[in-house]
Design a protein around this motif. Sequence first.
Motif, PDB file in Angstrom:
ATOM      1  N   UNK A  63       0.799  -1.246   0.000  1.00  0.00           N
ATOM      2  CA  UNK A  63       0.000   0.000   0.000  1.00  0.00           C
ATOM      3  C   UNK A  63       0.826   1.287   0.000  1.00  0.00           C
TER       4      UNK A  63
ATOM      5  N   UNK B 214       6.016  15.521   2.976  1.00  0.00           N
ATOM      6  CA  UNK B 214       5.893  15.709   4.428  1.00  0.00           C
ATOM      7  C   UNK B 214       7.234  16.019   5.065  1.00  0.00           C
TER       8      UNK B 214
ATOM      9  N   UNK C 173       7.427  19.841   6.477  1.00  0.00           N
ATOM     10  CA  UNK C 173       7.416  19.923   7.936  1.00  0.00           C
ATOM     11  C   UNK C 173       8.753  20.419   8.455  1.00  0.00           C
TER      12      UNK C 173
ATOM     13  N   UNK D  66      13.843   5.811   8.633  1.00  0.00           N
ATOM     14  CA  UNK D  66      12.845   5.710   9.710  1.00  0.00           C
ATOM     15  C   UNK D  66      11.434   5.520   9.169  1.00  0.00           C
TER      16      UNK D  66
ATOM     17  N   UNK E 212      10.707   1.464   6.041  1.00  0.00           N
ATOM     18  CA  UNK E 212       9.807   0.605   6.826  1.00  0.00           C
ATOM     19  C   UNK E 212       8.375   0.584   6.278  1.00  0.00           C
ATOM     20  N   UNK E 213       7.884   1.740   5.801  1.00  0.00           N
ATOM     21  CA  UNK E 213       6.522   1.769   5.251  1.00  0.00           C
ATOM     22  C   UNK E 213       6.430   0.857   4.027  1.00  0.00           C
TER      23      UNK E 213
ATOM     24  N   UNK F 140      11.710   3.593  18.542  1.00  0.00           N
ATOM     25  CA  UNK F 140      11.431   3.343  17.119  1.00  0.00           C
ATOM     26  C   UNK F 140      11.635   4.651  16.342  1.00  0.00           C
ATOM     27  N   UNK F 141      12.521   4.650  15.330  1.00  0.00           N
ATOM     28  CA  UNK F 141      12.881   5.939  14.700  1.00  0.00           C
ATOM     29  C   UNK F 141      11.685   6.747  14.170  1.00  0.00           C
ATOM     30  N   UNK F 142      10.663   6.074  13.635  1.00  0.00           N
ATOM     31  CA  UNK F 142       9.535   6.816  13.051  1.00  0.00           C
ATOM     32  C   UNK F 142       8.772   7.647  14.088  1.00  0.00           C
TER      33      UNK F 142
ATOM     34  N   UNK G 254       8.851  11.284  13.594  1.00  0.00           N
ATOM     35  CA  UNK G 254       8.384  11.854  12.325  1.00  0.00           C
ATOM     36  C   UNK G 254       6.888  11.718  12.121  1.00  0.00           C
TER      37      UNK G 254
ATOM     38  N   UNK H  96       5.516  14.801  10.480  1.00  0.00           N
ATOM     39  CA  UNK H  96       5.948  14.867   9.080  1.00  0.00           C
ATOM     40  C   UNK H  96       5.066  13.982   8.210  1.00  0.00           C
ATOM     41  N   UNK H  97       4.760  12.775   8.709  1.00  0.00           N
ATOM     42  CA  UNK H  97       3.942  11.858   7.914  1.00  0.00           C
ATOM     43  C   UNK H  97       2.540  12.436   7.689  1.00  0.00           C
TER      44      UNK H  97
ATOM     45  N   UNK I 218      -6.721   4.985   4.853  1.00  0.00           N
ATOM     46  CA  UNK I 218      -5.812   4.216   4.001  1.00  0.00           C
ATOM     47  C   UNK I 218      -4.359   4.606   4.259  1.00  0.00           C
ATOM     48  N   UNK I 219      -4.123   5.919   4.365  1.00  0.00           N
ATOM     49  CA  UNK I 219      -2.757   6.420   4.573  1.00  0.00           C
ATOM     50  C   UNK I 219      -2.199   5.960   5.923  1.00  0.00           C
TER      51      UNK I 219
ATOM     52  N   UNK J 104      -1.338   2.378   5.491  1.00  0.00           N
ATOM     53  CA  UNK J 104      -0.276   2.114   4.507  1.00  0.00           C
ATOM     54  C   UNK J 104       1.075   2.664   4.956  1.00  0.00           C
ATOM     55  N   UNK J 105       1.075   3.800   5.649  1.00  0.00           N
ATOM     56  CA  UNK J 105       2.329   4.505   5.948  1.00  0.00           C
ATOM     57  C   UNK J 105       2.610   4.585   7.453  1.00  0.00           C
TER      58      UNK J 105
ATOM     59  N   UNK K 175       2.796   0.976   9.528  1.00  0.00           N
ATOM     60  CA  UNK K 175       3.979   0.177   9.160  1.00  0.00           C
ATOM     61  C   UNK K 175       5.299   0.871   9.540  1.00  0.00           C
ATOM     62  N   UNK K 176       5.366   2.205   9.379  1.00  0.00           N
ATOM     63  CA  UNK K 176       6.591   2.912   9.752  1.00  0.00           C
ATOM     64  C   UNK K 176       6.866   2.751  11.250  1.00  0.00           C
TER      65      UNK K 176
END
Lengths: 202, 202
Positions: free
Chosen positions: A156, A167, A171, A191, A195-196, B155-157, B160, B163-164, B187-188, B191-192, B195-196
């Motif tokens: 996805x 982003x 940002x 990061x 991973x996404x 967890x690095x994400x 962010x 930002x996402x 959905x986003x 999808x993003x 998982x990140x």
Amino acid sequence: MSEMAEVATARRSRITPEREAELYAAVLDLLREVGYDALTMDAVAARTRSSKATLYRQWGGKPELVAKAIRHNKPGNIADIDTGSLRGDLHALTSREDDCTMQQNAALMRGLFMAVHGNPDLLQAFKELLIEPEMEEFHRVVQRAVDRGEVQAGRPALDYIVHMFVGAFATRTLIDDQPPTQEFLLKYIDAVVLPALGIPVD
Amino acid sequence: MSEMAEVATARRSRITPEREAELYAAVLDLLREVGYDALTMDAVAARTRSSKATLYRQWGGKPELVAKAIRHNKPGNIADIDTGSLRGDLHALTSREDDCTMQQNAALMRGLFMAVHGNPDLLQAFKELLIEPEMEEFHRVVQRAVDRGEVQAGRPALDYIVHMFVGAFATRTLIDDQPPTQEFLLKYIDAVVLPALGIPVD
């Protein structure tokens, strides 16, 4: 290729690549000096010793000329990058510009991004002549990762790669109030983006 | 809480919550009618039958008044949402506004975002009175997921998340040229964002 882009290509072929590069450099200089709204085709004509008629014939108008100048300024061709892994490709993409160039371009892009408000024709030219061609090249890089089996087809996050990168830039610049740097972008890719897409980063 | 926010709270306590809500609603109406740059404190005073002196005493100025009005307009308190999973919490956050409200607010925010160009005091007020408090609440939601063991600490994400989400809204609005909808955001997130953060989505 869209009709607009085809017409622009046909028109552009009448001048030499050197002359074209010279014109684009002058447009970027003027943009940095006065910004999009105050930039006039008269000023471009004067700075580049061309006639306004030539500029309009070759590019159609100010939005198209600016979009093409920005695109021409991007170093190298994204599709040429092929390191064998998506992480390698994305890191190589990020390293095409040094931090100083990236910051100058970020300032330029921020100004143009703001100018889009009240200039729908600029947004249109950006989409057609800058964002779409660049995204097409970008998607080829990602498609190779799918073909290699690195990213699962139908994952996805494949639909949202632009969103993730926009982003990061928007940002970082506006909310974090810091310039985008290579270090920041490499961290963000590891990061968020990889991973996404289901690629583990150690 | 910053000094600016403390002063604003102390000042605001002199008027009733009902009167405050009425004022904010009038500010948002005016913003939708004329945009940020054309909005005057005179017009706010006339529309709300208050004195300009009161407005300045209570809020400090136009940027602060606008940032507070936007924040007040957000439905409910992010920190109240607690469904037991991060996916549930993020989906609940997204469902606070129906698509129609989300689109109206997106149009308003797009205009304000553009007005930030040339109004650094507006960006400052936005950061201090809108983005930072909202992000603080948001991070509490994410911290609960870390405390539950759903997301790995470090967890690095985690750095962010803003930002996402900014990427989703900005790209959807400006580049995809489509309104943000609940369906898109859900959905986003799947999808993003999840998982990140290392949360598998089936």
